[in-house]
Structures are given as C-alpha cells and as structure tokens.
Enzyme design. Sequence first.
Site, PDB file in Angstrom:
ATOM      1  N   GLN A 195     -47.474  26.230 -29.827  1.00 39.24           N
ATOM      2  CA  GLN A 195     -47.037  26.806 -28.543  1.00 39.24           C
ATOM      3  C   GLN A 195     -45.677  26.281 -28.111  1.00 39.24           C
ATOM      4  OE1 GLN A 195     -48.507  29.303 -27.107  1.00 39.24           O
ATOM      5  NE2 GLN A 195     -50.412  29.289 -28.287  1.00 39.24           N
ATOM      6  N   LYS A 218     -45.627  33.259 -33.595  1.00 37.41           N
ATOM      7  CA  LYS A 218     -45.577  32.941 -32.164  1.00 37.41           C
ATOM      8  C   LYS A 218     -44.133  32.743 -31.691  1.00 37.41           C
ATOM      9  CE  LYS A 218     -50.083  30.667 -32.070  1.00 37.41           C
ATOM     10  NZ  LYS A 218     -51.057  31.543 -31.425  1.00 37.41           N
ATOM     11  N   CYS A 355     -59.909  29.399 -28.223  1.00 36.06           N
ATOM     12  CA  CYS A 355     -60.091  28.459 -29.359  1.00 36.06           C
ATOM     13  C   CYS A 355     -59.948  27.012 -28.897  1.00 36.06           C
ATOM     14  CB  CYS A 355     -59.114  28.733 -30.497  1.00 36.06           C
ATOM     15  SG  CYS A 355     -59.285  30.361 -31.200  1.00 36.06           S
TER      16      CYS A 355
END
Length: 397
Positions: A195, A218, A355
């Site tokens: 992230q 991502k 998750c």
Amino acid sequence: MSDFKKYFPIFKQNSNIVYLDSGASAQKPSCVLDGMSKFYSETYANIHRGLYAFSEKSTEMYDEVREKVAKFIGANSSSEIIFTKGTTEAINLVASSFGRLLKTDDEIIVSEVEHHSNLLPWKNLEETVGVKVKYLPVLNDGVLDYDWLKQNISEKTKLVCVTGQSNVLGLKNDVKKIVEVAHSVGAKVLIDGAQLTVHSKVDVSLWNVDFYVFSGHKIYGPTGIGVLYGKYELLDVMPPYQFGGDMVESVSFDDVVFKPVPSKFEAGTPPIAEVVGLGYAIDFLQSVGMDEIEKHGRVLTEYLLEKLLKIDGVKLLSSKDSNSIVSFVIDGVSSFDIGLMLGQKGVCVRVGKHCAEPLHKRLGVESSIRVSFGIYNDESDVDKFIEALNKVLNMLR
Ligand SMILES: Cc1ncc(COP(=O)(O)O)c(C=O)c1O
C-alpha cells in the site's frame, strides 16, 4: 489534480463510475497500456536467450526496468531487485528461502495489522521449521505498540515483518524506528510496501530495511508483476526459491551452479511485458512526483473524513493521520448491504475484512467499509460517494 482522470481510459468509457477501490487494485493509465501494447507489437521476444535484435531489445528493456525500480525505491544496486508475481509471492519467497536459514526456537515478529499475505507465510514457518511467531500489538488508535516491540524483541528474533502502511487503517508505520529496534538485536526487517509504495516516497537505503516488497498492479502497473528488494549480502546467501531455466550457470547430473542474484531467484520465463509495464507505471508516478501524490491523497482523506463524520452512526477505524485509505463501520447497518447497494449505484468500495481478519477481531468489528483513493480521484468522487451513501442509508435504516 482532478485532471488525472484523463490519463486513464477506463474513465472515458465509464464516466459515471466512482472508483474508490484503488487499495485493491489501481486503474491503468494510457502510458502503461500503450507501452505494453507497443512492446508486444514492435519488439517482443523472450529475454536472455536470443542472439537476434528482438531478443536483445527485450532483454535491454527488461534490465532497464530493474535499474529504474532500484532508483525508484532507493536501492544501492539493481542486483538487489528481484521480479516476482506480486507482494504475496515476494513474501513467500523470503519465507521459503530465508526461512530455510532459520531453526526451531528462532522468533519472527509480525504486527497485528498485517494483511494475510504478511502473516500466513510466517505462520507456515511455525509448522514447517518450528519457529515461534510473536504478534506486535496495535494500540486503540491504530498505532503499533513500539514499547512492546522494545520489550519483547531479543536475540532470538531473526525477522520483524511489518507493513509500511495498513491496508485497512491507512496509517503509516514508523519504519525507521522498527529497523532501529530490530537491528539492535541483529534481527532483519521486512517491510510490506503493497500500500505504501503508491502513496509515499520510499527509500530503502535511508530506512536501512533488509527486505521491501510491493505489487505492480497497485501502483498503476499491470497484474502479475511485483518486486522483492533485498540487501545483496542477504540475497547472496539465501537459497533459490524455484528452479528451472535461466537461473543456472551450469548443470550436470552431479552438480548445479546457480547464477548470482537476481537471476538465482528468477527461474523460468519471467513476466516480460509486465516488467515493461511496471517501468511505464514508475515513469507515470515520477512524472507526478511522490510528494505531490501524498499531498493529494492527504487532502482527499481530510475532505472525506470531514464529510463522513457528519453521518449518523459512523465509527472510524482510520484516523486523521490516514493516508488515502479510510475504513469505517456504521452502527446497526451491515457493511455488505452498504457495499452491494453502493455498487449498484456505480460506487466501487471494498467491504469485508480486507484480508486482515486478526485486525478486525482486535478492533471488535466483524467487517468494515473501505474507501481508497488513487491519483485520479478528486473531491467530486467524495461528494458522489457521500450522496450515494446517504441514499443507501435512508433505504436501509
Ligand atoms: C498490505 C498488503 N499486503 C499485501 C497484499 C497482497 O498483495 P498482492 O495481492 O498484490 O500480492 C495486499 C493486497 O491488498 C496489501 O494490501
């Protein structure tokens, strides 16, 4: 900043979509899509094999991206960059390979906020090698309990595995502090950058981390490509993770000599076009600038929080320090019902445990709603989301 939508063809085709799920996967800009298509149309061939121009050009482009990734995350050398399928495979590589250097009673510390990808590979080592996994607690405000870390780390600790930024809370962890504490007892540190990499500047050398991992999809790149950064001296002594073509100097039935890193860890034909696409994604991020990107995310996060907190019953898991990711629950209303009804209105958010089931348990919630921003989002997306959320709540309450 809102102008960034124009670089993403998906929004031209779907102008009514409000995409707020970039934490799951980011949309792709034209430069990535066109760059990959051009590569396949004009120069594609397998790498490191052919003595003809296409193969040489493909090899050159592949190797250039390794250099680009190294510079992007502040690595000292491109040999420290291993291409993997994604974050999950990169962590599994370290668990399998570094894990073979561990023994019963060695300890690994993993934080309570981790994505299952940075939890299950270590739990598996408990079963296969007999190491002990200890859990670094998160405090009520989502900040890791650094005092616990100082008190519980010891010379038995071989590895500390923590995310750079929580995929649920959006909070960044103090990587430098974690490294300092871990290195004081000789433990290595793996940072999950799945992230963090798309929202903030990364500098593995400045932070002195031992392993850093992230996924291409991502950061506006293609799926099927990820990165493992490891310090050269560690990768050098770690055994290969998979075996096959392109990773050996010589093979006989009696003896095998592996190539040095990074080739030792890249058995078989790699995802060549995806590596090329990753290179274009990094160019895209750098053309905007990581500081600018973080500023944009923080402004949007603040704007969202201000609007969300005006809605009755909203309970935030995130905080004002969250970076482009905000998770919350609404009293008495199912997150799944909200997510489903928002989806029917073209508003894409993530609902569930993301998750990160242990974190949800720790925070005492069954599931949550997550909004995550990309560079293409702007205030009007937040306004549309809030409007849709209010309508959905009026129907559900
Ligand atoms: C913090 C974190 N770690 C790991 C992963 C796994 O990434 P991938 O599915 O790309 O391997 C994710 C994906 O959402 C994530 O958010």
